[in-house]
Design a protein around this motif. Structure first.
Motif, short mmCIF file in Angstrom:
data_model
loop_
_atom_site.label_atom_id
_atom_site.label_comp_id
_atom_site.label_asym_id
_atom_site.label_seq_id
_atom_site.Cartn_x
_atom_site.Cartn_y
_atom_site.Cartn_z
N SER A 178 2.57 9.51 9.78
CA SER A 178 1.93 9.89 8.38
C SER A 178 1.14 8.69 9.06
N ASP A 179 -0.18 9.26 8.23
CA ASP A 179 -1.59 8.50 8.49
C ASP A 179 -1.41 7.45 8.22
N ILE A 180 -1.10 7.36 6.94
CA ILE A 180 -0.66 6.03 6.32
C ILE A 180 0.95 5.92 5.76
N VAL A 181 1.14 5.10 6.47
CA VAL A 181 2.35 3.89 5.38
C VAL A 181 2.59 2.98 5.27
N GLY A 182 2.58 2.82 3.89
CA GLY A 182 2.63 2.11 2.66
C GLY A 182 3.19 1.06 2.75
N ILE A 183 3.07 -0.05 2.13
CA ILE A 183 4.21 -1.03 2.35
C ILE A 183 4.39 -1.13 0.30
N ASP A 184 5.83 -0.70 0.33
CA ASP A 184 6.70 -0.28 -1.18
C ASP A 184 7.26 -1.64 -1.87
N GLY A 185 8.07 -1.92 -0.76
CA GLY A 185 9.19 -2.58 -1.11
C GLY A 185 9.01 -4.23 -0.80
N MET B 264 -2.74 15.63 13.56
CA MET B 264 -3.42 14.68 14.04
C MET B 264 -4.24 13.67 13.10
N THR B 265 -3.71 12.40 13.68
CA THR B 265 -3.36 11.04 12.61
C THR B 265 -4.78 10.47 12.40
N HIS B 266 -4.62 10.09 11.18
CA HIS B 266 -6.65 9.48 10.90
C HIS B 266 -5.95 7.43 9.83
N HIS B 267 -4.95 7.37 10.47
CA HIS B 267 -4.83 5.69 10.48
C HIS B 267 -6.15 4.59 10.87
N ASP B 268 -5.89 3.57 10.36
CA ASP B 268 -7.14 3.13 10.49
C ASP B 268 -6.20 2.28 11.45
N PRO B 269 -7.28 1.96 13.01
CA PRO B 269 -5.63 1.27 13.70
C PRO B 269 -6.31 0.19 13.97
N ALA B 270 -7.77 -0.92 12.96
CA ALA B 270 -7.86 -2.14 13.16
C ALA B 270 -6.43 -2.31 11.98
N ARG B 271 -5.96 -2.29 11.37
CA ARG B 271 -5.87 -2.43 9.35
C ARG B 271 -3.72 -1.97 9.81
N ARG B 272 -3.15 -1.39 11.11
CA ARG B 272 -2.21 -0.94 11.40
C ARG B 272 -1.13 -2.07 12.59
N ILE B 273 -0.39 -2.58 12.38
CA ILE B 273 0.88 -2.92 13.18
C ILE B 273 1.94 -1.75 12.44
N THR B 274 2.37 -2.45 14.08
CA THR B 274 4.16 -2.71 13.59
C THR B 274 4.84 -3.33 12.90
N PHE B 275 6.51 -2.99 13.12
CA PHE B 275 7.58 -4.00 12.15
C PHE B 275 8.65 -3.55 12.97
N PHE B 276 9.49 -3.70 13.38
CA PHE B 276 10.87 -3.41 14.40
C PHE B 276 10.04 -1.86 14.63
N GLU C 18 -6.63 -1.55 -3.60
CA GLU C 18 -8.44 -1.05 -3.42
C GLU C 18 -8.14 -0.06 -2.41
N GLN C 19 -7.45 -0.68 -1.44
CA GLN C 19 -8.06 0.10 -0.46
C GLN C 19 -7.59 1.19 -0.15
N THR C 20 -6.03 1.72 -0.30
CA THR C 20 -5.03 3.19 -0.72
C THR C 20 -6.19 4.01 -1.30
N VAL C 21 -6.27 3.93 -2.35
CA VAL C 21 -6.90 4.59 -3.08
C VAL C 21 -8.77 4.78 -2.33
N ALA C 22 -9.10 3.78 -2.09
CA ALA C 22 -10.11 4.28 -1.27
C ALA C 22 -10.41 4.87 -0.34
N ARG C 23 -9.25 4.87 0.52
CA ARG C 23 -8.69 6.05 1.15
C ARG C 23 -8.57 7.41 1.19
N ALA C 24 -7.76 7.35 -0.14
CA ALA C 24 -7.57 8.77 -0.86
C ALA C 24 -8.48 9.42 -0.83
#
Length: 255
Positions: free
Chosen positions: A65-72, A1-13, A23-29
């Protein structure tokens, strides 16, 4: 079961991306650690985005994954090219350091799995020095066989860890986390690749100006030309081809 926030999730390719800053990522953690709700974080960079297009297992691991963060920074630049102004890079190694500091302040206990034993011990010592009061639930090097895995997973689950950092290369860390997500019993888990080597002082990061301009790949190429040339030559060219193709044929890769 995933727990992503649909308001902040997009798709790229067709790959999910969560538009979260540090700050938001640490708050989610912290939300995950406080509630005990399992959250799996994956860091996305150009090399991984290109690799998963021809690797179904890796694609499944990342996309579930529940959070796919931008690393690059390449991902940030690509998103901005197609009008996503809120894209912000949250490097995996910086996120790990922020979370270690958060753990020290709140009494949470991290666990690190991966890297060589000597490097791991040095990284743990440095983390304790930099974050007074930090206590680890445990740590274990990344050299083990498939037969050892059930015992390692059981030990992590029994450690009482609030968060887990898996320091293995792609796609091994993604496979490990997907395979064992339900058995690890750790609220927040993330792959951190070579971040433990950096925390130990074993490798150096690019200067700040190179990071800001998305040139960390060049820094690594100059440091390890033989190892990195093929990876960057192939993945960066492939990514540039995706962007150019989308522009030429007026396709919008963001949804």
């Amino acid at each position: 079961m995933t727990h992503h926030d649909p308001a902040r999730r997009i798709t790229f390719f067709s790959v999910p991306v969560d538009l979260l800053d540090m700050e938001q990522t640490v708050a989610r953690a912290e939300e995950s650690m406080a509630s005990g709700k399992n959250t799996r974080h994956t860091a996305l960079n150009v090399a991984k985005l290109v690799a998963l297009r021809s690797n179904e297992e890796l694609a499944e691991d990342v996309c579930s994954s529940d959070i796919v963060g931008i690393d690059g920074q390449g991902i940030v630049l690509g998103l901005r090219l197609f009008g996503v102004e809120k894209a912000e890079r949250v490097p995996g190694c910086d996120l790990m350091v922020e979370l270690l500091g958060h753990c020290a302040r709140t009494g949470r206990k991290p666990y690190i799995l991966g890297a060589r034993q000597d490097i791991l011990e040095c990284a743990v010592a440095n983390a304790k020095r930099d974050h007074p009061g930090l206590e680890f639930a445990g740590y274990r090097n990344g050299y083990f066989s498939t037969d050892d895995e059930p015992d390692i997973v059981a030990n992590i689950a029994a450690s009482g860890a609030d968060c887990l950092f898996v320091a293995m290369p792609t796609p091994h860390k993604e496979r490990f986390l997907k395979r064992n997500a339900d058995r690890l019993d750790v609220p927040f888990v993330m792959g951190v690749g070579g971040s433990v080597d950096w925390l130990a002082g074993h490798v150096t990061r690019a200067p700040g100006w190179m990071q800001r301009f998305g040139l960390e790949w060049l820094h690594r190429l100059l440091k390890e030309p033989r190892k990195m040339f093929k990876r960057y030559a192939t993945t960066n060219i492939a990514f540039a081809g995706l962007l150019v193709g989308a522009l030429l044929f007026n396709r919008k890769p963001v949804a």
